[in-house]
Design a protein around this motif. Structure first.
Motif, mmCIF file in Angstrom:
data_model
loop_
_atom_site.group_PDB
_atom_site.id
_atom_site.type_symbol
_atom_site.label_atom_id
_atom_site.label_comp_id
_atom_site.label_asym_id
_atom_site.label_seq_id
_atom_site.Cartn_x
_atom_site.Cartn_y
_atom_site.Cartn_z
ATOM 1 N N LEU A 1 39.079 0.094 -5.427
ATOM 2 C CA LEU A 1 39.546 1.246 -6.025
ATOM 3 C C LEU A 1 40.769 1.108 -6.526
ATOM 4 N N SER A 2 41.740 0.091 -6.306
ATOM 5 C CA SER A 2 42.965 0.063 -6.977
ATOM 6 C C SER A 2 42.788 -0.268 -8.636
ATOM 7 N N ASN A 3 41.531 -0.569 -9.151
ATOM 8 C CA ASN A 3 41.136 -0.530 -10.469
ATOM 9 C C ASN A 3 40.860 0.749 -10.965
ATOM 10 N N PRO A 4 41.554 1.561 -11.718
ATOM 11 C CA PRO A 4 41.131 2.845 -11.991
ATOM 12 C C PRO A 4 39.879 3.114 -12.710
ATOM 13 N N SER A 5 39.348 1.721 -13.304
ATOM 14 C CA SER A 5 38.121 2.001 -14.053
ATOM 15 C C SER A 5 36.855 1.811 -12.978
ATOM 16 N N GLN A 6 37.332 1.908 -11.606
ATOM 17 C CA GLN A 6 35.994 1.560 -10.450
ATOM 18 C C GLN A 6 36.135 2.856 -9.782
ATOM 19 N N ASP A 7 34.927 3.430 -9.240
ATOM 20 C CA ASP A 7 34.803 4.452 -8.659
ATOM 21 C C ASP A 7 34.462 4.284 -7.049
ATOM 22 N N TYR A 8 33.989 3.219 -7.016
ATOM 23 C CA TYR A 8 33.741 3.109 -5.356
ATOM 24 C C TYR A 8 33.771 1.373 -5.110
ATOM 25 N N GLN A 9 33.507 1.227 -3.696
ATOM 26 C CA GLN A 9 33.981 -0.357 -3.413
ATOM 27 C C GLN A 9 33.164 -0.102 -2.071
ATOM 28 N N TYR A 10 32.683 -1.267 -1.633
ATOM 29 C CA TYR A 10 32.156 -1.513 -0.187
ATOM 30 C C TYR A 10 32.428 -3.003 0.369
ATOM 31 N N ALA A 11 32.508 -3.138 1.481
ATOM 32 C CA ALA A 11 33.083 -4.445 2.482
ATOM 33 C C ALA A 11 32.002 -4.314 3.657
ATOM 34 N N ILE A 12 31.680 -5.669 3.630
ATOM 35 C CA ILE A 12 30.419 -5.824 4.755
ATOM 36 C C ILE A 12 30.892 -7.140 5.390
ATOM 37 N N ASP A 13 30.521 -7.394 6.621
ATOM 38 C CA ASP A 13 30.578 -8.707 7.413
ATOM 39 C C ASP A 13 28.992 -8.846 8.046
ATOM 40 N N LEU A 14 28.958 -10.233 8.248
ATOM 41 C CA LEU A 14 27.331 -10.416 8.682
ATOM 42 C C LEU A 14 27.252 -11.298 9.710
ATOM 43 N N GLN A 15 26.395 -10.839 10.769
ATOM 44 C CA GLN A 15 25.781 -11.692 11.793
ATOM 45 C C GLN A 15 24.511 -11.925 11.877
ATOM 46 N N ALA A 16 23.909 -13.260 11.595
ATOM 47 C CA ALA A 16 22.555 -13.315 11.112
ATOM 48 C C ALA A 16 21.932 -14.082 12.340
ATOM 49 N N THR A 17 20.831 -13.759 12.901
ATOM 50 C CA THR A 17 19.954 -14.485 13.717
ATOM 51 C C THR A 17 18.447 -14.932 12.993
ATOM 52 N N ASN A 18 18.284 -16.209 13.215
ATOM 53 C CA ASN A 18 17.047 -16.626 12.180
ATOM 54 C C ASN A 18 16.324 -17.397 13.176
ATOM 55 N N LEU A 19 14.908 -16.734 13.155
ATOM 56 C CA LEU A 19 13.986 -17.552 14.049
ATOM 57 C C LEU A 19 12.861 -18.303 12.965
ATOM 58 N N ARG A 20 12.584 -19.449 13.268
ATOM 59 C CA ARG A 20 11.585 -20.292 12.407
ATOM 60 C C ARG A 20 10.603 -20.957 13.108
ATOM 61 N N LEU A 21 9.364 -20.922 12.536
ATOM 62 C CA LEU A 21 8.426 -21.891 13.004
ATOM 63 C C LEU A 21 7.913 -22.681 11.638
ATOM 64 N N VAL A 22 8.100 -24.078 11.839
ATOM 65 C CA VAL A 22 7.738 -25.009 10.696
ATOM 66 C C VAL A 22 6.809 -26.169 10.814
ATOM 67 N N ALA A 23 6.124 -26.429 10.060
ATOM 68 C CA ALA A 23 5.272 -27.534 10.113
ATOM 69 C C ALA A 23 5.414 -28.448 8.955
ATOM 70 N N SER A 24 5.192 -29.478 9.297
ATOM 71 C CA SER A 24 5.402 -30.769 8.006
ATOM 72 C C SER A 24 4.440 -31.697 8.215
ATOM 73 N N THR A 25 4.230 -32.494 7.132
ATOM 74 C CA THR A 25 3.432 -33.799 7.177
ATOM 75 C C THR A 25 3.986 -34.683 6.108
ATOM 76 N N ARG A 26 3.779 -36.102 6.250
ATOM 77 C CA ARG A 26 4.458 -36.983 5.283
ATOM 78 C C ARG A 26 3.172 -37.645 4.852
ATOM 79 N N LEU A 27 2.975 -37.982 3.488
ATOM 80 C CA LEU A 27 2.262 -38.725 2.824
ATOM 81 C C LEU A 27 2.764 -39.555 1.700
ATOM 82 N N LEU A 28 2.676 -40.875 2.333
ATOM 83 C CA LEU A 28 3.542 -42.054 1.640
ATOM 84 C C LEU A 28 4.861 -41.495 1.514
ATOM 85 N N PHE A 29 5.490 -41.458 0.248
ATOM 86 C CA PHE A 29 7.149 -41.392 0.552
ATOM 87 C C PHE A 29 7.264 -39.872 0.230
#
Length: 328
Positions: A206-234
């Motif tokens: 907002l210190s810039n007179p050409s801008q009419d709004y601003q927003y600020a965020i922080d973030l805490q993320a929790t990630n759950l994953r289920l993964v399967a993998s297989t190898r074939l040659l290289f």
């Protein structure tokens, strides 16, 4: 063997239940109530700032989280002292709203669409090789997320935030537990949980007179994953499912469009969940692994008050990533 079949089903059931809890806690009527005290044009700008935080929050979470926490594989490291280090970049296309929006209509114009990268450094350390077949093998996981802000105009890091130069620095930690070690044609299977944080970043000023709004965020993320993998040659192929929870604090501010006077800041609590699917392909050499990832983060109807041109929150986001992993 029935235990191995039940684990993916239990993972899907638990993420569905968590998804329901997260969607219940994030009501738009609560987040936009502060805007109702303003006349129509000012209320539109206020709503745009509030809705903007809710749009950007899961995108920021996606950038720092990605899909597979160890890109390219689901296989555990094999116990102490085995370890891996990965240099990685996640990327997603971001729709950037116009900061010159004055509330004269309910539609916020689109400024631009830009593909935004987020570099990460990830590490894994084998703690226990597990039982026969790799069951309950445990790896400790850690990450440092680098969130550049110079890719998007008017995006800055809070002056007091943890950062390196203009790059916001986030940290993450977690663990991966093996279910199957894997030996072709039986895939390796693992589940993981990660906690990640990034400091406050701000869009607009907002210190810039050409801008009419601003927003600020922080973030805490929790990630759950289920993964399967297989190898074939290289080559190594991996695919997985994920559930993410993103929480954080937001502060918005806007200028009364008729008088040009900045209004008192509004503080918000953000709490959202998302599901995703992803796939990896890896050139698997003895020490060095070169991996690529593509995935899709599901969208969600947030009942936004504002219409953002060029953006539909129901459609979700396609994301990608590349990584170079070294392991011993």
């Amino acid at each position: 063997m029935r235990t191995y079949v039940l684990v993916p089903l239990l993972f899907l059931a638990s993420t569905s239940a968590l998804e329901a809890q997260g969607s219940f806690s994030a009501g738009p009527s609560t987040q936009n109530s502060e805007c109702s005290i303003y006349p129509t044009q000012a209320r539109n700008v206020c709503n745009a700032a509030v809705d903007g935080t809710r749009i950007f929050h899961p995108v920021a979470g996606l950038l720092v989280s990605g899909g597979n926490p160890v890109i390219g594989t689901a296989a555990s490291l094999g116990g102490f002292p085995h370890f891996s280090i990965t240099a990685r970049v996640n990327a997603v296309q971001v729709s950037v709203p116009d900061l010159n929006y004055d509330g004269s209509s309910s539609t916020v114009p689109l400024d631009k669409k830009v593909v935004t990268p987020a570099p990460l450094v990830e590490a894994g350390l084998g703690l226990w090789k597990g039982l026969s077949g790799g069951l309950l093998a445990i790896d400790a996981l850690g990450s440092a997320q680098l969130l550049p802000t110079n890719q998007i105009d008017n995006l800055t890091v809070d002056p007091d935030a943890r950062k390196i130069g203009s790059i916001a620095l986030g940290l993450g930690y977690g663990a991966r537990v093996g279910i199957l070690k894997g030996s072709f044609p039986i895939p390796a299977v693992s589940v993981s949980v990660m906690k990640r944080t990034i400091p406050r970043i701000q869009y607009g000023d907002l210190s810039n007179p050409s801008q009419d709004y601003q927003y600020a965020i922080d973030l805490q993320a929790t990630n759950l994953r289920l993964v399967a993998s297989t190898r074939l040659l290289f080559l190594n192929f991996a695919a997985g499912l994920g559930w993410d929870k993103y929480v954080g604090d937001a502060t918005i501010a806007f200028r009364e469009p008729l008088t040009g006077i900045p209004q008192p800041p509004i503080n918000l609590k953000l709490d959202q969940t998302r599901t995703m699917v992803f796939a990896n392909t890896t050139l698997d050499f003895p020490v060095v692994k070169i991996a690529a990832e593509i995935g899709y983060q599901g969208g969600k109807d947030q009942n936004l008050t504002t219409d953002f041109q060029g953006f539909d929150e129901k459609k979700g986001h396609i994301f990608g990533g590349v990584g170079l992993r070294i392991g011993f």
